[in-house]
Design a protein around this motif. Structure first.
Motif, mmCIF file in Angstrom:
data_model
loop_
_atom_site.group_PDB
_atom_site.id
_atom_site.type_symbol
_atom_site.label_atom_id
_atom_site.label_comp_id
_atom_site.label_asym_id
_atom_site.label_seq_id
_atom_site.Cartn_x
_atom_site.Cartn_y
_atom_site.Cartn_z
ATOM 1 N N THR A 1 31.386 33.843 38.035
ATOM 2 C CA THR A 1 32.070 34.941 37.364
ATOM 3 C C THR A 1 33.520 35.017 37.799
ATOM 4 O OG1 THR A 1 29.982 36.158 37.280
ATOM 5 C CG2 THR A 1 32.000 37.414 36.884
ATOM 6 N N SER B 1 31.734 42.081 36.799
ATOM 7 C CA SER B 1 31.334 42.150 35.395
ATOM 8 C C SER B 1 31.932 43.366 34.701
ATOM 9 C CB SER B 1 29.802 42.185 35.288
ATOM 10 O OG SER B 1 29.247 40.963 35.710
ATOM 11 N N SER C 1 33.955 43.168 31.270
ATOM 12 C CA SER C 1 33.380 43.742 30.049
ATOM 13 C C SER C 1 34.022 45.061 29.657
ATOM 14 C CB SER C 1 31.866 43.923 30.202
ATOM 15 O OG SER C 1 31.575 44.869 31.211
#
Length: 530
Positions: free
Chosen positions: A40, A298, A302
């Motif tokens: 990530t 994340s 996002s």
């Protein structure tokens, strides 16, 4: 001599008699956390370096699906490497396992070179009436004409927090389908792409090299992983460029846009273009647990990277998330405001308190999370075969204790709409978790980033939380959970299966006080200690 074998996934377990007797996993859970977080971070670091009018927005729009799949591919590469080194045969699984091990056709594995990244947007029946109904769900009747005809804010998706904010606020908020905006954008897409294919291929090469270059992967596995990931990237970027071009050709878009999660592609695309035009985008967290997060990579991708304002459950939750995000993965997310809602109004309607049942046999709900299939999250969940075996072992141990048990698995994931295997050995409900809260005297969880866990925290009943070792919560919430719950640290055996001390588990489930003080958690999640 035949090497030991273990099922890789749930379908393989179903095809393997007595699979639990030999189930093992080559990769330690802590290592899975390291490599999925590194994957990530590698992707976000590259996106943060992109500039120009279109490349960075296209990467933010198009790489969500790629990133979710790449985390799984990266983890699988390390799993295959560990299995090969340990002489373990992995049974079943997707074709890329053989490709990663050097025995499969990489270009054709699972059709990964041409994934169906985005669904076509078709108009639902009665779309106009649906817009009216959703607008009316938060708008007084006398304000409905203004909201529909002259809205101050347009909501392009909805969740509990967004709806509650619209009801509480004084602005005229209209609902309009994000899918309708994307359909219109695709109708206006130019035939000549704004970005040359070579530029997208160059980004694809850089990103796949980063993802394959995570420390600890041997060169041969790195090369195979690179060849698996690389074909995913340029098609996703090309689609995103095309959709953003179409969005830019729309004559009108809202100046102020609200949406639920920024992970939803149509709402994400609309918000990116609204911001480019100088508008303002507010997104509302899904569920009631965003302020609890300890790993924010994340969320940075996002939500924060595509928003001006990101709203979580309460001001306290916003403070917790800000603290956890101070060293965030994407420097260009720094301008996004993290704000707090007034609390999870949906929680107030639950049975948060109830009279004690002195002397009665304790009633326990065990609420495991999903089986993930061929995807991976951050923080990562356990492999399906290891997690399912763990659920069986845990339930089998609990059933020997003097209490009544209901298992309430997560309704989504690999087994969505299917009978859960736990139903073979214990009472298992497919009804909503909320419908069982009034029944429960206590709760058992092994995963903490869920709405069900947040709901249980706000009740006055004991919770046992089994900690698998990942930084599930930010520092402030971790301390709060330690005070609110009986936390049991899992350990992992030589087969990388989680274990807990049986006596400690029984003491936690059967010896806890009947009532606990949820005030601190209610302040975090509901905005009130009451």
């Amino acid at each position: 001599m035949t090497p030991p074998a273990t099922p890789f996934d749930y379908p393989a377990a179903l095809d393997t008699p007595d699979w639990r007797e030999s189930v093992a996993w080559p990769l330690p859970y802590a290592e899975a956390f390291r490599v999925t977080r590194a994957a990530t971070g590698a992707a976000l670091g590259l996106i943060d370096q992109l500039d120009g009018e279109i490349l960075r927005p296209a990467a933010l729009l198009g790489l969500g699906s790629v990133l979710a799949l790449s985390r799984s591919l990266v983890e699988n590469a390390f799993v295959v490497q560990a299995a090969d080194a340990g002489g373990v045969r992995l049974l079943g699984g997707p074709p890329e396992l053989a490709a990663l091990s050097g025995g499969g056709n990489i270009e054709r594995s699972s059709g990964l070179s041409d994934p169906a990244l985005f669904k076509p947007m078709s108009a639902p029946s009665g779309e106009a009436l649906r817009r009216l109904a959703r607008t009316a769900s938060w708008t007084p009747l006398w304000r409905l004409p203004v909201a529909m005809l002259a809205p101050e804010i347009t909501a392009v998706s909805h969740n509990d927090m967004l709806r509650d904010a619209a009801r509480r606020g004084g602005a005229a908020v209209r609902f309009f389908h994000a899918e309708a905006l994307l359909r219109a954008a695709r109708a206006h897409t130019a035939s000549v792409p704004e970005v040359a294919p070579a530029a997208l291929e160059e980004i694809a090469a850089r990103l796949s090299a980063r993802l394959a270059g995570i420390e600890g992967l041997a060169p041969e596995y790195r090369q195979r992983l690179d060849r698996l990931i690389n074909p995913l990237i340029a098609p996703a970027l090309s689609k995103a460029v095309s959709d953003l071009q179409g969005m830019r050709r729309l004559k009108t878009l809202p100046r102020k846009l609200w949406s639920g999660s920024g992970g939803y592609y149509p709402a994400r695309a609309a918000g990116i273009e609204v911001r480019r035009r100088g508008g303002h985008v507010t997104r509302f967290a899904h569920g009631w647990f965003a302020g609890m997060a300890g790993v924010t990579d994340s969320i940075a991708f996002s939500e924060l990277a595509v928003s001006d304002r990101y709203v979580v459950e309460t001001p306290t939750g916003a403070q917790c998330l800000k603290s956890a995000s101070e060293n965030g993965a994407m420097a260009n997310c720094a301008g996004a405001e993290i704000a707090g809602h007034v609390g999870a109004s949906a929680l107030a309607g639950l049975t948060l308190e109830r009279p004690a049942r002195a002397g009665a046999r304790p009633q326990l709900i065990y609420a495991p999370t999903i089986l993930r299939g061929q995807r991976q999250f951050l923080p990562p969940t356990l492999p399906d075969v290891i997690y399912l075996d763990w659920q069986f072992r845990l339930v089998e141990a609990v059933q020997k204790m003097p209490l009544d048990l209901i298992c309430k698995p997560h309704p989504e994931g690999l087994l969505r709409g299917q009978r859960h295997p736990l139903a073979d050995i214990a009472p298992t409900s497919a009804e909503p978790f909320e419908s069982h809260i009034a029944w429960a005297d206590r709760f058992l969880f092994d995963y903490g980033q869920s709405t069900t866990f947040a709901e249980a925290l706000c009740t006055d009943r004991p919770i046992t939380f089994i900690d698998m070792g990942n930084p599930m919560f930010n520092a402030r919430v971790k301390d709060m959970v330690a005070r609110r719950c009986h936390v049991i640290a899992a350990r992992f055996d030589a087969r990388n299966r989680p274990l807990v001390d049986g006596d400690e588990l029984e003491n936690a489930l059967c010896g806890e006080p009947e009532r606990v003080d949820p005030g601190e958690c209610r302040a975090l999640l509901m905005g009130t200690p009451g």
